[in-house]
Structures are given as C-alpha cells and as structure tokens.
Design a protein around this motif. Structure first.
Motif, PDB file in Angstrom:
ATOM      1  N   PHE A 199      -2.329  -1.115  -2.960  1.00  0.00           N
ATOM      2  CA  PHE A 199      -3.573  -0.354  -2.982  1.00  0.00           C
ATOM      3  C   PHE A 199      -3.437   1.133  -2.657  1.00  0.00           C
ATOM      4  CE2 PHE A 199      -4.696  -4.777  -2.125  1.00  0.00           C
ATOM      5  CZ  PHE A 199      -5.662  -4.994  -3.108  1.00  0.00           C
ATOM      6  N   PHE A 200      -2.233   1.649  -2.466  1.00  0.00           N
ATOM      7  CA  PHE A 200      -2.118   3.046  -2.062  1.00  0.00           C
ATOM      8  C   PHE A 200      -2.732   3.990  -3.094  1.00  0.00           C
ATOM      9  CE2 PHE A 200       0.235   7.117  -1.886  1.00  0.00           C
ATOM     10  CZ  PHE A 200      -0.129   7.517  -0.605  1.00  0.00           C
ATOM     11  N   TYR A 321      -1.247 -10.762  -0.647  1.00  0.00           N
ATOM     12  CA  TYR A 321      -2.435 -11.622  -0.607  1.00  0.00           C
ATOM     13  C   TYR A 321      -3.359 -11.195   0.531  1.00  0.00           C
ATOM     14  CZ  TYR A 321      -5.400 -15.751  -0.487  1.00  0.00           C
ATOM     15  OH  TYR A 321      -6.486 -16.587  -0.511  1.00  0.00           O
ATOM     16  N   GLY A 322      -2.780 -10.963   1.706  1.00  0.00           N
ATOM     17  CA  GLY A 322      -3.586 -10.545   2.851  1.00  0.00           C
ATOM     18  C   GLY A 322      -4.259  -9.205   2.616  1.00  0.00           C
ATOM     19  N   ALA A 323      -3.532  -8.275   2.005  1.00  0.00           N
ATOM     20  CA  ALA A 323      -4.107  -6.958   1.730  1.00  0.00           C
ATOM     21  C   ALA A 323      -5.289  -7.074   0.776  1.00  0.00           C
ATOM     22  CB  ALA A 323      -3.036  -6.036   1.143  1.00  0.00           C
ATOM     23  N   GLY A 324      -5.138  -7.903  -0.267  1.00  0.00           N
ATOM     24  CA  GLY A 324      -6.230  -8.089  -1.213  1.00  0.00           C
ATOM     25  C   GLY A 324      -7.445  -8.744  -0.573  1.00  0.00           C
ATOM     26  N   TRP A 325      -7.175  -9.655   0.351  1.00  0.00           N
ATOM     27  CA  TRP A 325      -8.259 -10.379   1.021  1.00  0.00           C
ATOM     28  C   TRP A 325      -9.079  -9.451   1.918  1.00  0.00           C
ATOM     29  CZ3 TRP A 325     -10.291 -15.109   0.426  1.00  0.00           C
ATOM     30  CH2 TRP A 325     -11.121 -15.594   1.427  1.00  0.00           C
ATOM     31  N   TRP A 327      -9.012  -5.979   1.821  1.00  0.00           N
ATOM     32  CA  TRP A 327      -9.272  -4.642   1.281  1.00  0.00           C
ATOM     33  C   TRP A 327     -10.759  -4.430   0.987  1.00  0.00           C
ATOM     34  CZ3 TRP A 327      -6.046  -0.760   1.642  1.00  0.00           C
ATOM     35  CH2 TRP A 327      -6.334   0.418   0.950  1.00  0.00           C
ATOM     36  N   ASP A 328     -11.399  -5.404   0.348  1.00  0.00           N
ATOM     37  CA  ASP A 328     -12.847  -5.379   0.110  1.00  0.00           C
ATOM     38  C   ASP A 328     -13.280  -4.093  -0.587  1.00  0.00           C
ATOM     39  OD1 ASP A 328     -15.467  -6.248   0.132  1.00  0.00           O
ATOM     40  OD2 ASP A 328     -15.867  -5.488   2.164  1.00  0.00           O
ATOM     41  N   GLN A 329     -12.677  -3.837  -1.748  1.00  0.00           N
ATOM     42  CA  GLN A 329     -13.006  -2.642  -2.558  1.00  0.00           C
ATOM     43  C   GLN A 329     -12.872  -1.341  -1.763  1.00  0.00           C
ATOM     44  OE1 GLN A 329     -12.987  -5.091  -5.223  1.00  0.00           O
ATOM     45  NE2 GLN A 329     -13.835  -3.216  -6.021  1.00  0.00           N
ATOM     46  N   GLY A 330     -11.944  -1.312  -0.820  1.00  0.00           N
ATOM     47  CA  GLY A 330     -11.684  -0.115  -0.031  1.00  0.00           C
ATOM     48  C   GLY A 330     -12.372  -0.085   1.314  1.00  0.00           C
ATOM     49  N   GLN A 331     -13.352  -0.981   1.524  1.00  0.00           N
ATOM     50  CA  GLN A 331     -14.097  -0.974   2.787  1.00  0.00           C
ATOM     51  C   GLN A 331     -13.230  -1.449   3.961  1.00  0.00           C
ATOM     52  OE1 GLN A 331     -17.303   0.288   3.009  1.00  0.00           O
ATOM     53  NE2 GLN A 331     -16.812   0.833   0.886  1.00  0.00           N
ATOM     54  N   ALA A 333      -9.907  -0.889   4.246  1.00  0.00           N
ATOM     55  CA  ALA A 333      -8.624  -0.183   4.197  1.00  0.00           C
ATOM     56  C   ALA A 333      -8.059   0.078   5.588  1.00  0.00           C
ATOM     57  CB  ALA A 333      -8.777   1.129   3.436  1.00  0.00           C
ATOM     58  N   GLU A 334      -8.898   0.538   6.513  1.00  0.00           N
ATOM     59  CA  GLU A 334      -8.416   0.850   7.864  1.00  0.00           C
ATOM     60  C   GLU A 334      -7.872  -0.392   8.553  1.00  0.00           C
ATOM     61  OE1 GLU A 334     -10.074   2.506  12.183  1.00  0.00           O
ATOM     62  OE2 GLU A 334     -11.175   2.983  10.332  1.00  0.00           O
ATOM     63  N   PHE A 335      -8.595  -1.506   8.439  1.00  0.00           N
ATOM     64  CA  PHE A 335      -8.129  -2.743   9.075  1.00  0.00           C
ATOM     65  C   PHE A 335      -6.833  -3.231   8.440  1.00  0.00           C
ATOM     66  CE2 PHE A 335      -7.999  -7.384   9.393  1.00  0.00           C
ATOM     67  CZ  PHE A 335      -8.035  -7.541  10.770  1.00  0.00           C
ATOM     68  N   ALA A 336      -6.728  -3.136   7.109  1.00  0.00           N
ATOM     69  CA  ALA A 336      -5.535  -3.620   6.407  1.00  0.00           C
ATOM     70  C   ALA A 336      -4.292  -2.852   6.832  1.00  0.00           C
ATOM     71  CB  ALA A 336      -5.737  -3.514   4.891  1.00  0.00           C
TER      72      ALA A 336
END
Length: 359
Positions: A199-200, A321-325, A327-331, A333-336
């Motif tokens: 997602f970078f 997989y975890g990043a996609g789960w 990421w939530d359309q960028g919302q 990002a900080e947590f990921a």
C-alpha cells in the motif's frame, strides 16, 4: 511490484481485496523456491533451471493482459509468482558461486539490481501519471522478457564434484535452534513489510503526492540500498551477521513507526526511505552470507529455497493479508504501520536469542 496496488485499485479492487490478492499470491512463494532447488543442487545445472524459470515467469505474467476479476488475476499472478520465486535462489547461487561467497564482491554485483530498480520505479511512476494505472503490467512484461533474454548469455560456473561427497543430511542443518531462530526473525521482518509492499504507493497518493514523486521516493530508498551494498561486505566481516541483522531490524521498526505517524511531513518521509538501506540492503546481504556459509555448497540451493519459501512465503502472505484487513481504504494506515513496527522490533528481539558465534 510497488505499483501492483495502484494497478489493482485502477481495476476496481478494494483495499481488502488487494491485501487478500497479495496474500494469496505470496503463498505461492512457499512452493515456488523448492520447485527447482533440489534438481539444481543435485545436477549442478543452476543456469538451466534459471532459464526455464525465467521463461515461464514471463509467459504466465502476460496472462494479466487477458484476464480480469479477483480470482482470474489472483490465479495468474500466483502462478507467475511460483515460477518467479523458483528462480530467485538460482540467481543467488550462481552469483555466490561466481564470487566464491565473498561478501564484498556479492554486494557489488547485487547493487546493479538496485540500480535497475531505481530506473524502472521512477519511469513507472512517471508513466502512470502520463497514461494510466495499467502501465505497470506493460513495463513488468518488458522487464521479465529482458531477464529471460539476459539468461541466455550467461555461462554455468564450474561444478565442484567434491560437493557430492558430502554425506551430512540437510535436515541436520534445518532442525537446529540457530536456523529456527534466524528463520523466525526473517518471517517477522517480512510480516512487517506487508503495509509497505502492498500500500505504500496508495498511501503516498492519499497524502497528496503524485505518481512521479512516489517513484522518486521508492528510488531514493533503493539508492540508499545501493550505497550500503558497497560497504556491506566490510561491515558484515567486521561486525558479524547477528549484529548487522539486529541493527537492521531496529532501524526497520523506527522506519515503519515514522511512516505511521509523521508521513505527512516530506522530510520524515525521505528519512524513512533512506532507512531502506538497512531494512532490505543490509538485511539481505547478511542473510545471504549466513545461508551460504551455514548450508555449504552442497545444499545452498535448497537452503536458499527454504529461506525464500518460509520467510517470504509465510511471512509475506501474513503481512499482506493483515495489511489489507486493517488498511480500510487508507483509514487504518497509521495502525497498520504501527503494527508493522512492532513486528520488526520482535524480529530484532528474536536475534538476541542466537549466540553470535553461531552466525
């Protein structure tokens, strides 16, 4: 690969679907490296295996021009990834055999891959701005075709018949606390790369950066990687594999946390990309050095394959997989990226359990 998320987003995929696709195709890395490794080690024909794998990689990648939808693209990319990861250990073995496992010589050859990466990430980012999100697959096909053609001009290094006299089983090497510790650390590192690999490019776009700027940012990271490759051999010999890896993991944790909380500041974004020198450059050089010496000549292909399939396959799939789960359309990002920093830190802690003299 940095723009695969942009390509999939352009075809209408959600962030969850992008993460799932990345995870599923990354799972192909578990089987891929072992396809050719045993044959190559047994026969010594690493180059022939490389040529076959390069041709199959290019052929299956081109399916992306003709299919669409989640499962057709996932299956085509997974097949491509399987053949791609099958040839990576053969490239490493050929290179290490040519330089007689000399860490300094290996790093100076490996840096040319980084230079090529810089050229094509900048070019692809610019072409996305000028044309469309479909650009990455055209450039990817060109690169893979060029790779296959290049393998036709290589020659096989001389095969050492003495390696066939080694009677020690590879399982004695695998089933050892030192290797388990190294492998666990590598898995955790690859898990931490999930948000970055997947997602970078989308992250920077959401922050208001252009495709060309993203290309330059990725290129900056690889440029830092090139510079560290020039010094990697000396640093590994002087400091040792364990502490080089430990430092690299700690700096990687810092890098992901900077992306999590301060990526809106361009100075911090640049600093985080410079740390790619350690996240990949030093970590990769030290890992290759460890595997080559740990497994010896007879099992180096299979050792590379086990490392690639488990660390990049299992670790990469879990991270994607975890990043996609999350990421939530960028919302998210900080947590990921914060979670990625935690995994990189745990990777460093794992290395502390391994005696330095065994690495």
């Amino acid at each position: 690969m940095p723009y695969l998320g942009v390509f999939l987003d352009g075809r209408g995929f959600s962030s969850t679907e992008i993460g799932e696709l990345f995870a599923l195709i990354t799972l192909a890395r578990i089987a891929g490296p072992n396809l050719l490794a045993a044959i190559a080690d047994r026969t010594g024909k690493h180059l022939k295996c490389l040529q076959l794998g390069a041709f199959l990689t290019f052929s299956t990648f081109c399916l992306a021009f003709f299919v669409n939808g989640f499962w057709p693209l996932t299956i085509s990319f997974a097949i491509m990834m399987m053949f791609w990861t099958a040839i990576l250990p053969q490239i490493e073995v050929l290179t290490l055999n040519c330089v007689h496992a000399h860490a300094g010589r290996y790093s100076k050859i490996r840096l040319w891959g980084s230079i090529g990466y810089i050229v094509f990430t900048v070019l692809t980012g610019l072409m996305i701005d000028l044309f469309s999100s479909e650009t990455p697959i055209f450039i990817g096909a060109f690169v893979l075709l060029s790779l296959f053609v290049a393998t036709l001009f290589l020659t096989e290094p001389g095969h050492d018949p003495s390696i066939n006299q080694v009677t020690e089983s590879i399982w004695k090497k695998i089933h050892h606390p030192v290797f388990y510790g190294f492998l666990l650390s590598a898995i955790l590192l690859q898990v931490s790369f999930g948000p970055y690999y997947g997602f970078f490019a989308l992250y920077t776009r959401d922050l208001g950066y252009s495709g060309q700027t993203t290309g330059w940012l990725i290129a900056l990271g690889v440029a830092a990687e090139v510079l560290i490759f020039l010094q990697a051999g000396k640093l590994i010999e002087k400091v040792g594999v364990k502490w080089i890896l430990f430092l690299s993991m700690i700096l990687t944790a810092i890098r992901w946390y900077l992306l999590a909380v301060l990526a809106q500041h361009w100075v911090v974004l640049i600093a985080s990309q410079v740390l790619h020198a350690f996240s990949f450059g030093m970590a990769h050089s030290a890992s290759m050095h460890f595997i080559h010496h740990y497994f010896g000549k007879k099992y180096q292909g299979q050792g590379q394959a086990i490392y690639a399939s488990v660390a990049f396959g299992i670790g990469g799939a879990a991270g994607n997989y975890g990043a996609g789960w999350y990421w939530d359309q960028g919302q998210g990002a900080e947590f990921a990226f914060t979670l990625a920093a935690i995994f990189a830190f745990c990777s460093a802690l794992t290395l502390l359990m391994i005696p330095a003299k065994r690495m």
